[in-house]
Structure formats: structure tokens, C-alpha cells
Design a protein around this motif. Sequence first.
Motif: not given
Length: 423
Positions: A219, A221, A291, A298-299
Amino acid sequence: MANTLLTTLGTSPYSETVYVFGERKADRTRYVAKALCQLFDIERVIVLLTQEAHDTHWKHLQDCLPPHVEKIAKAIPEGKTEAETWQIFDVLVDSIEANTRLLFDITHAFRSIPVLVLLGAGFLRKAKNVEIQGLYYGLYRPGQVETPIIDLTPAVRLLDWLTATDKFISTGSALELGQLLDTVQRDFYRQPKLGKRDPKPIRLQNFGQAIRNISRSLELVRPVSLLEDDLLRLQRYSTQELAEEVGQFAKPFGLLLQSIQDSYSQLALPADRATDAKAQVQKQFQLLRWYVEKRFTTQAILLAREWVISALCLCEGLPNYRQREARQEIEHQLGSLIPREDQPQAPPDIAAHVPDAQKLANLWSRLSQYRNDVAHVQMNPNPLNSEALESFVLQDLLPGLEELFPKLTWAEGKLEGDLSTSP
């Protein structure tokens, strides 16, 4: 905070019996609500009952309950239609205040009420922060002097397993599953009179912590922690003994154990390549693919931008790709790929490592723009819309990187590719 009992009554002529819970016995009565008030120190009783049940039993129940107990009758329909079923659910939920300590009794429940009570318990826990003290059923059999009260509370926790399972399947996060494993082991050791020879869970808590650590690293990264620590710990705890323990003490989790191990283990490095920089970067690309598949936009953007720099560090013969000076040099060269009319210059050294320097420049420009846009959370006059960000990640990101770095974006399951020559 008062203990509240929510119970139901039908129209049957209930027989007197002695209700028993464990080693405790209540006074002889035909109403399980009276027994539960004795056994669990109840201060408020809420009874769901139809008009016919009200006429048959309500006065008698009031008379037999302790004087200090608050007695509340809630009218419900018979539940013959879907609409009436939802009316019962609404009455059940609306009857309970937030932050209540609640016990459920379904001994005299009829039709769909036991199911509604179970679902209502799960809903109240989440929506009103209700603390479920227990779900009970009096197992009455004609002719028996005593009637055992069965603890059905684990059925409420089954809803937690369902929620946590859905979250893992849809997002890949095992935070809630890990917490449940931790809770199962802790609750087991809180049980009274646990014998020395009784089997005990000793691995659930550690495994739960391991999958929670993985989920947090995913979550937030943290690819380095993920590869160098979290996934190795998962492999260490993934034993046959764990599987046997899960089957005995956390049966719902047994259906997910292999799926979790497979989902996360695909991101792990082989033990003999744990310190191999190239293998690490290749695995980080597999994490990036993960991902994208999970739609973690976002990640994916954050990792992809850094992955390009790491890949070019390796192509430049810099195995310490996390070194600050090396990364700054690569960033400088990437910036110089974007042509400026006022300062024309020769292509930087890194251009030799990709089949198309212009495509690298375009991809880097978009990654930088999108990363900055995400980081500044729309705090600028012209932010990108979420659809544009997601479209880039889902459609353009992986194909673009695979075209530019074919030897680091390997086929699944392989960690091969010589970087000594350009693609």
C-alpha cells in the motif's frame, strides 16, 4: 455501558426448563430471556414480536423479568413477503443505539429472523460501533430437565472473514485477514481453564503479522522492504504445520491460505538471487504489473517513475541503483532528453540503452508530470483528471516500459537477460 439483550418471541406455548450455559444454571423458566438476564447481567431487554405474539406472551415476560431490567417491545410484521422482511431488519437495526454492548438471542425466532439477526449484527458492528457480546440459542428438547444455551458468536465473526476475504480478492490487501488471525490466537488464550495438553494455535499470529506487513509495504510502495524482508518472512512461515493449525483454529482462512501464498509469493525473489540487483529490478517490475492489475493507479505511477531510473542505473553498469548520486545523474540525463530550442545538445549516454530515445523522453515526461500531479493532490490551477491518470496506467504504462526495457521486463517466472549490451 449497559448490556442489552435483543430477543424474539413467537406464539408457541413455551415449556419450562432450566437453561444452562457452561457450568452456570439459571432458574427454571419458560422464557430464555429471563435466563439470559441472570447469566449475563442484562440491564435492558428489547423484544421483537408480532401483534399475536405480543398478545400471547408480552405481559407474562414482563412479569418474570427482574424489576431493574428495562423492558422494550418492538412490533414487527410476520415476514411473509420481501417487504416485510426488510421491515423486520429496519426495526432490528433502528432499535439499537450506537456504542451499545449487545447480546442476541434467537431461541424463539421464526422464519428468516435468525438470518436477519446475523446480518444485523454485522451491520451494527460497522455502522454503529456496537460491541457484540454474544449470539445465543437455547437448544430445547422435550423431556429434558436442562436446556443448554449454545454460543453461536463465531457465526458473527464469519461475516468478518467474508468482508476481509472480499477485500483481499478485490484489492490484494490482507490487512484485515491478518488482524483476524491475530484475534483468533489472542482470543483462544483468553479462554478459561485452558488445559496444558489442549492443542493451541502458535503460528497464526506470526503469519497474520507477516501478511499485514506485506499489505502495508504494498500500500505504501515499499518495494525494498517487501523484497528483502516481508516476503522472506512469509516464505518462512508458510509451512505444513501452519496449514494444519489454520484448519483447526481458523477454518474460514483455510480456503484462502494457498491463494494468499500464491498471490504474494509471485513477487518474491529466489533465495539465491536476493542480493542480485538485476533480479531485484525485474521483480519490482512484476510488482508494478501487480499494481496495474489491481488498479492501484497512484502506487503504479510512483513506482514506475523510480523504476525507470533504477533500470537505467543497471544499464549504465551501476548495480547500486539506490545510491543517491547515481540516481541524480540518471535523472539529469533523462531531463536532457527533452529537447529545448534555446539549448540544443547531443543525446545523453542513456539514450544508447533504449531502442527509441524519443519514446523514452515522452514516457519520462508523462511519468514526471503525472507523479507531480498525484503528489500535489490537485493543489494547482490545472490538475489532471482521474480518468486521464488511470487511462495512462492501464493502457500505456506497461507496454511503453516493455518496449524500452525488454531485458528487464521479463516473461513471468524468468529472471534472465544480459544487460551488458543495449537492447
